[in-house]
Scaffold this active site. Structure first.
Site, PDB file in Angstrom:
ATOM      1  N   HIS A  71      -2.383  -5.221   1.387  1.00  0.00           N
ATOM      2  CA  HIS A  71      -3.652  -5.851   1.348  1.00  0.00           C
ATOM      3  C   HIS A  71      -3.236  -7.362   0.780  1.00  0.00           C
ATOM      4  CE1 HIS A  71      -7.676  -6.892  -0.356  1.00  0.00           C
ATOM      5  NE2 HIS A  71      -6.770  -7.521  -1.373  1.00  0.00           N
ATOM      6  N   TYR A  84     -12.632  -1.893  -3.809  1.00  0.00           N
ATOM      7  CA  TYR A  84     -13.010  -1.953  -2.481  1.00  0.00           C
ATOM      8  C   TYR A  84     -14.626  -1.568  -2.475  1.00  0.00           C
ATOM      9  CZ  TYR A  84      -8.420  -1.916  -0.168  1.00  0.00           C
ATOM     10  OH  TYR A  84      -7.348  -2.313   0.262  1.00  0.00           O
ATOM     11  N   LYS A 122       1.026  -1.224  -0.129  1.00  0.00           N
ATOM     12  CA  LYS A 122       0.002   0.195   0.047  1.00  0.00           C
ATOM     13  C   LYS A 122       0.825   1.305   0.171  1.00  0.00           C
ATOM     14  CE  LYS A 122      -4.199  -2.206   2.271  1.00  0.00           C
ATOM     15  NZ  LYS A 122      -5.047  -2.087   3.282  1.00  0.00           N
ATOM     16  N   GLU A 181      -9.517 -10.808  -7.681  1.00  0.00           N
ATOM     17  CA  GLU A 181      -8.597  -9.749  -7.583  1.00  0.00           C
ATOM     18  C   GLU A 181      -7.651  -9.851  -8.584  1.00  0.00           C
ATOM     19  OE1 GLU A 181      -7.863  -9.725  -3.316  1.00  0.00           O
ATOM     20  OE2 GLU A 181      -9.810  -9.064  -2.787  1.00  0.00           O
TER      21      GLU A 181
HETATM   22  P1  GDP Z   1      -7.883  -6.389   5.658  1.00  0.00           P
HETATM   23  O1  GDP Z   1      -8.570  -7.766   4.942  1.00  0.00           O
HETATM   24  O2  GDP Z   1      -7.467  -7.179   6.980  1.00  0.00           O
HETATM   25  O3  GDP Z   1      -7.338  -5.678   4.901  1.00  0.00           O
HETATM   26  O4  GDP Z   1      -9.155  -5.822   6.315  1.00  0.00           O
HETATM   27  P2  GDP Z   1     -10.588  -5.312   5.718  1.00  0.00           P
HETATM   28  O5  GDP Z   1     -11.051  -6.108   4.438  1.00  0.00           O
HETATM   29  O6  GDP Z   1     -11.600  -5.318   6.948  1.00  0.00           O
HETATM   30  O7  GDP Z   1     -10.525  -3.960   5.208  1.00  0.00           O
HETATM   31  C1  GDP Z   1      -9.942  -3.414   4.114  1.00  0.00           C
HETATM   32  C2  GDP Z   1      -8.911  -2.277   4.506  1.00  0.00           C
HETATM   33  O8  GDP Z   1      -9.812  -1.126   4.955  1.00  0.00           O
HETATM   34  C3  GDP Z   1      -8.150  -2.420   5.539  1.00  0.00           C
HETATM   35  O9  GDP Z   1      -6.854  -3.006   5.177  1.00  0.00           O
HETATM   36  C4  GDP Z   1      -7.610  -0.919   5.960  1.00  0.00           C
HETATM   37  O10 GDP Z   1      -6.723  -0.386   5.327  1.00  0.00           O
HETATM   38  C5  GDP Z   1      -9.045  -0.238   5.957  1.00  0.00           C
HETATM   39  N1  GDP Z   1      -9.970  -0.257   6.921  1.00  0.00           N
HETATM   40  C6  GDP Z   1     -10.380  -1.234   7.875  1.00  0.00           C
HETATM   41  N2  GDP Z   1     -10.872  -1.008   8.935  1.00  0.00           N
HETATM   42  C7  GDP Z   1     -10.899   0.327   8.835  1.00  0.00           C
HETATM   43  C8  GDP Z   1     -11.293   1.355  10.025  1.00  0.00           C
HETATM   44  O11 GDP Z   1     -11.891   1.023  10.988  1.00  0.00           O
HETATM   45  N3  GDP Z   1     -10.942   2.673   9.800  1.00  0.00           N
HETATM   46  C9  GDP Z   1     -10.216   2.990   8.582  1.00  0.00           C
HETATM   47  N4  GDP Z   1     -10.008   4.209   8.440  1.00  0.00           N
HETATM   48  N5  GDP Z   1      -9.929   2.169   7.648  1.00  0.00           N
HETATM   49  C10 GDP Z   1     -10.108   0.769   8.015  1.00  0.00           C
END
Ligand code: GDP
Length: 140
Positions: free
Chosen positions: A117, A51, A11, A128
């Site tokens: 990611h 996303y 990232k 993806e």
């Molecule tokens: P991952 O699979 O571990 O990447 O997590 P998720 O799929 O839940 O979220 C996707 C991405 O969104 C994460 O890697 C973070 O960059 C971002 N993200 C997730 N939760 C939060 C949050 O509560 N606040 C913010 N600002 N970004 C978040």
């Protein structure tokens, strides 16, 4: 266990701090092979589409802005049980919860700027990978 593929993004927070090599080394040391890689600047449209599953989440706008704030490195990783192996070496989404030695524990700055990611299922990995790579760009 079968050799499978997963999709990874280094990232903008990590590329900005010149951590592409360090993150890739951690992936390789975890037994994952980089079989495709390119450094790109995502467009807003690409980031929103990538996303889309998070569209209703309160952080969606911030996440998209962050992902287009600088270059990223998109990669296809191959290895034994690649999706799970990659999730293990990445660590928890929030670096405060990530295990010692994981990429996010070592490098992430926040729950958003969390350096990497990784696909969360083989089905999503296939989607993806196809989002960013032509089959001929994956060279083993
Ligand atoms: P991952 O699979 O571990 O990447 O997590 P998720 O799929 O839940 O979220 C996707 C991405 O969104 C994460 O890697 C973070 O960059 C971002 N993200 C997730 N939760 C939060 C949050 O509560 N606040 C913010 N600002 N970004 C978040």
């Amino acid at each position: 266990m079968a050799v499978t593929r997963t999709f990874s993004i280094i990232k903008p927070d990590a590329t900005a701090r010149n951590l592409t090599g360090a993150v890739t080394q951690a992936l390789e040391e975890a037994g994952l092979r980089v079989v495709a890689s390119k450094r790109i600047r995502m467009t807003r449209e690409q980031a929103e589409a990538f996303y889309a599953v998070h569209r209703e989440r309160p952080f969606f706008g911030d996440l998209v802005s962050f992902m287009i704030s600088g270059p990223v490195v998109v990669q296809v990783l191959e290895g034994e049980d690649a999706v799970a192996r990659n999730r293990e070496v990445m660590g928890a989404t929030n670096p405060a919860d990530a295990a010692e030695g994981t990429i996010r524990k070592r490098f992430a700055q926040s729950i958003e700027a969390n350096s990497v990611h990784g696909s969360d299922s083989e089905e999503n990995a296939a989607t993806e990978i196809a989002f960013f790579f032509e089959p001929g760009e994956i060279v083993g």
